[in-house]
Structures are given as structure tokens and as C-alpha cells.
Design a protein around this motif. Structure first.
Motif, PDB file in Angstrom:
ATOM      1  N   MET A   1     -21.671  31.928 -12.818  1.00  0.00           N
ATOM      2  CA  MET A   1     -20.299  31.671 -12.127  1.00  0.00           C
ATOM      3  C   MET A   1     -19.513  31.083 -12.809  1.00  0.00           C
ATOM      4  N   VAL A   2     -18.331  31.727 -12.783  1.00  0.00           N
ATOM      5  CA  VAL A   2     -17.112  30.965 -13.258  1.00  0.00           C
ATOM      6  C   VAL A   2     -16.488  29.621 -12.355  1.00  0.00           C
ATOM      7  N   ARG A   3     -15.472  28.922 -12.905  1.00  0.00           N
ATOM      8  CA  ARG A   3     -14.901  28.172 -11.308  1.00  0.00           C
ATOM      9  C   ARG A   3     -13.833  28.074 -12.710  1.00  0.00           C
ATOM     10  N   VAL A   4     -12.670  27.682 -11.931  1.00  0.00           N
ATOM     11  CA  VAL A   4     -11.488  27.078 -11.850  1.00  0.00           C
ATOM     12  C   VAL A   4     -11.010  26.080 -11.998  1.00  0.00           C
ATOM     13  N   VAL A   5     -11.145  24.859 -12.924  1.00  0.00           N
ATOM     14  CA  VAL A   5     -11.007  23.684 -13.190  1.00  0.00           C
ATOM     15  C   VAL A   5     -10.168  23.191 -12.224  1.00  0.00           C
ATOM     16  N   ARG A   6      -9.065  23.670 -13.328  1.00  0.00           N
ATOM     17  CA  ARG A   6      -7.158  23.123 -13.697  1.00  0.00           C
ATOM     18  C   ARG A   6      -6.179  24.388 -13.651  1.00  0.00           C
ATOM     19  N   GLY A   7      -5.226  23.984 -13.135  1.00  0.00           N
ATOM     20  CA  GLY A   7      -4.081  25.625 -13.280  1.00  0.00           C
ATOM     21  C   GLY A   7      -4.146  26.403 -12.517  1.00  0.00           C
ATOM     22  N   ASN A   8      -3.915  27.184 -12.120  1.00  0.00           N
ATOM     23  CA  ASN A   8      -3.547  28.322 -11.192  1.00  0.00           C
ATOM     24  C   ASN A   8      -3.583  30.236 -11.474  1.00  0.00           C
ATOM     25  N   PRO A   9      -4.371  30.119 -11.825  1.00  0.00           N
ATOM     26  CA  PRO A   9      -4.590  31.671 -13.090  1.00  0.00           C
ATOM     27  C   PRO A   9      -3.565  32.800 -12.819  1.00  0.00           C
ATOM     28  N   THR A  10      -3.108  33.787 -12.759  1.00  0.00           N
ATOM     29  CA  THR A  10      -2.848  34.866 -11.655  1.00  0.00           C
ATOM     30  C   THR A  10      -4.591  35.770 -12.052  1.00  0.00           C
ATOM     31  N   GLU A  28      -4.658  38.413 -12.526  1.00  0.00           N
ATOM     32  CA  GLU A  28      -4.312  39.293 -14.500  1.00  0.00           C
ATOM     33  C   GLU A  28      -5.069  38.163 -15.223  1.00  0.00           C
ATOM     34  N   GLU A  29      -4.582  37.314 -15.464  1.00  0.00           N
ATOM     35  CA  GLU A  29      -5.131  35.963 -16.718  1.00  0.00           C
ATOM     36  C   GLU A  29      -6.041  35.819 -16.301  1.00  0.00           C
ATOM     37  N   LEU A  30      -6.975  35.249 -14.904  1.00  0.00           N
ATOM     38  CA  LEU A  30      -8.549  35.799 -14.821  1.00  0.00           C
ATOM     39  C   LEU A  30      -9.825  36.466 -15.210  1.00  0.00           C
ATOM     40  N   ALA A  31      -8.757  38.030 -15.296  1.00  0.00           N
ATOM     41  CA  ALA A  31      -9.348  38.898 -15.678  1.00  0.00           C
ATOM     42  C   ALA A  31      -9.836  39.069 -16.813  1.00  0.00           C
ATOM     43  N   ALA A  32      -8.689  39.403 -17.751  1.00  0.00           N
ATOM     44  CA  ALA A  32      -8.541  38.581 -18.878  1.00  0.00           C
ATOM     45  C   ALA A  32      -9.288  38.172 -19.796  1.00  0.00           C
ATOM     46  N   ALA A  33      -9.888  36.600 -19.717  1.00  0.00           N
ATOM     47  CA  ALA A  33     -10.379  35.838 -19.834  1.00  0.00           C
ATOM     48  C   ALA A  33     -11.451  36.241 -19.405  1.00  0.00           C
ATOM     49  N   MET A  34     -12.425  36.847 -17.968  1.00  0.00           N
ATOM     50  CA  MET A  34     -13.100  36.805 -18.185  1.00  0.00           C
ATOM     51  C   MET A  34     -13.978  38.402 -19.121  1.00  0.00           C
ATOM     52  N   ALA A  35     -12.847  39.169 -19.590  1.00  0.00           N
ATOM     53  CA  ALA A  35     -12.996  40.515 -20.409  1.00  0.00           C
ATOM     54  C   ALA A  35     -13.684  39.640 -21.775  1.00  0.00           C
ATOM     55  N   VAL A  36     -12.810  38.460 -21.511  1.00  0.00           N
ATOM     56  CA  VAL A  36     -13.186  38.063 -23.436  1.00  0.00           C
ATOM     57  C   VAL A  36     -14.485  37.462 -23.433  1.00  0.00           C
ATOM     58  N   VAL A  37     -15.290  36.076 -22.137  1.00  0.00           N
ATOM     59  CA  VAL A  37     -16.455  36.250 -22.329  1.00  0.00           C
ATOM     60  C   VAL A  37     -16.959  37.091 -22.532  1.00  0.00           C
ATOM     61  N   GLN A  38     -17.232  38.210 -21.460  1.00  0.00           N
ATOM     62  CA  GLN A  38     -18.044  39.104 -21.879  1.00  0.00           C
ATOM     63  C   GLN A  38     -18.741  39.389 -22.748  1.00  0.00           C
ATOM     64  N   ALA A  39     -16.963  39.888 -23.377  1.00  0.00           N
ATOM     65  CA  ALA A  39     -16.705  40.695 -24.853  1.00  0.00           C
ATOM     66  C   ALA A  39     -17.979  39.660 -25.745  1.00  0.00           C
ATOM     67  N   ARG A  40     -17.353  38.090 -25.796  1.00  0.00           N
ATOM     68  CA  ARG A  40     -18.560  37.344 -26.895  1.00  0.00           C
ATOM     69  C   ARG A  40     -19.730  37.281 -26.189  1.00  0.00           C
ATOM     70  N   MET A  41     -19.867  37.752 -24.621  1.00  0.00           N
ATOM     71  CA  MET A  41     -21.858  37.593 -24.220  1.00  0.00           C
ATOM     72  C   MET A  41     -22.754  38.544 -24.643  1.00  0.00           C
ATOM     73  N   ALA A  42     -21.795  39.887 -25.484  1.00  0.00           N
ATOM     74  CA  ALA A  42     -22.341  41.471 -25.500  1.00  0.00           C
ATOM     75  C   ALA A  42     -22.686  40.484 -26.836  1.00  0.00           C
ATOM     76  N   ALA A  43     -21.478  40.691 -27.897  1.00  0.00           N
ATOM     77  CA  ALA A  43     -21.824  40.334 -29.488  1.00  0.00           C
ATOM     78  C   ALA A  43     -22.413  39.624 -29.628  1.00  0.00           C
ATOM     79  N   VAL A  44     -23.053  38.191 -28.358  1.00  0.00           N
ATOM     80  CA  VAL A  44     -24.384  37.425 -29.711  1.00  0.00           C
ATOM     81  C   VAL A  44     -25.590  38.266 -29.425  1.00  0.00           C
TER      82      VAL A  44
END
Length: 69
Positions: free
Chosen positions: A1-10, A12-28
Motif C-alpha cells: 500500500m502506498v500513500r501520498v503524504v505530501r504534495g499533489n502528484p499527477t 503520470e508522476e505517481l505511475a513513474a514513482a511506482m515503476a521505480v519502486v517495482q523495479a527496485r523490488m524486482a532487483a532486490v
């Protein structure tokens, strides 16, 4: 579960952040030799045994949750 604590991402920005997190989890997971979790088959989904559609969210949803479909 992911929650945005500050800011108001678009979206597209949220999808890009999730892609980075998923790529990092796959690498680990690949580095540790673990297999990524697989999605459950549809036949094992408990929601398929519930007749009808769930009630719409709202203040009276609890009343309609046991109405026959």
C-alpha cells in the motif's frame, strides 16, 4: 500500500514513482534469489462466491449489504 503524504502528484508522476519502486523490488528479489509473488487465480477469489454486486459506498451501505440480489 502506498500513500501520498505530501504534495499533489499527477497520475503520470505517481505511475513513474511506482515503476521505480517495482523495479527496485524486482532487483532486490533477483539478487536474493526469491521469486516475485504471483497473482492468485480467479477461481480462488472469494468474491466470486458472493451473489450480486456489493452495495455502493455511502452512509446507508450497511443497510443494503444484506438485501437479496
Amino acid at each position: 500500500m502506498v500513500r501520498v503524504v505530501r504534495g499533489n502528484p499527477t497520475p503520470e508522476e505517481l505511475a513513474a514513482a511506482m515503476a521505480v519502486v517495482q523495479a527496485r523490488m524486482a532487483a532486490v528479489a533477483a539478487a536474493s534469489g526469491e521469486e516475485p509473488p504471483r497473482a492468485l487465480p480467479v477461481w480462488s477469489d472469494p468474491a466470486r462466491t458472493v451473489p450480486g454486486r456489493p452495495p455502493a459506498p455511502g452512509p446507508d451501505a450497511w443497510r443494503t449489504s444484506f438485501w437479496p440480489a
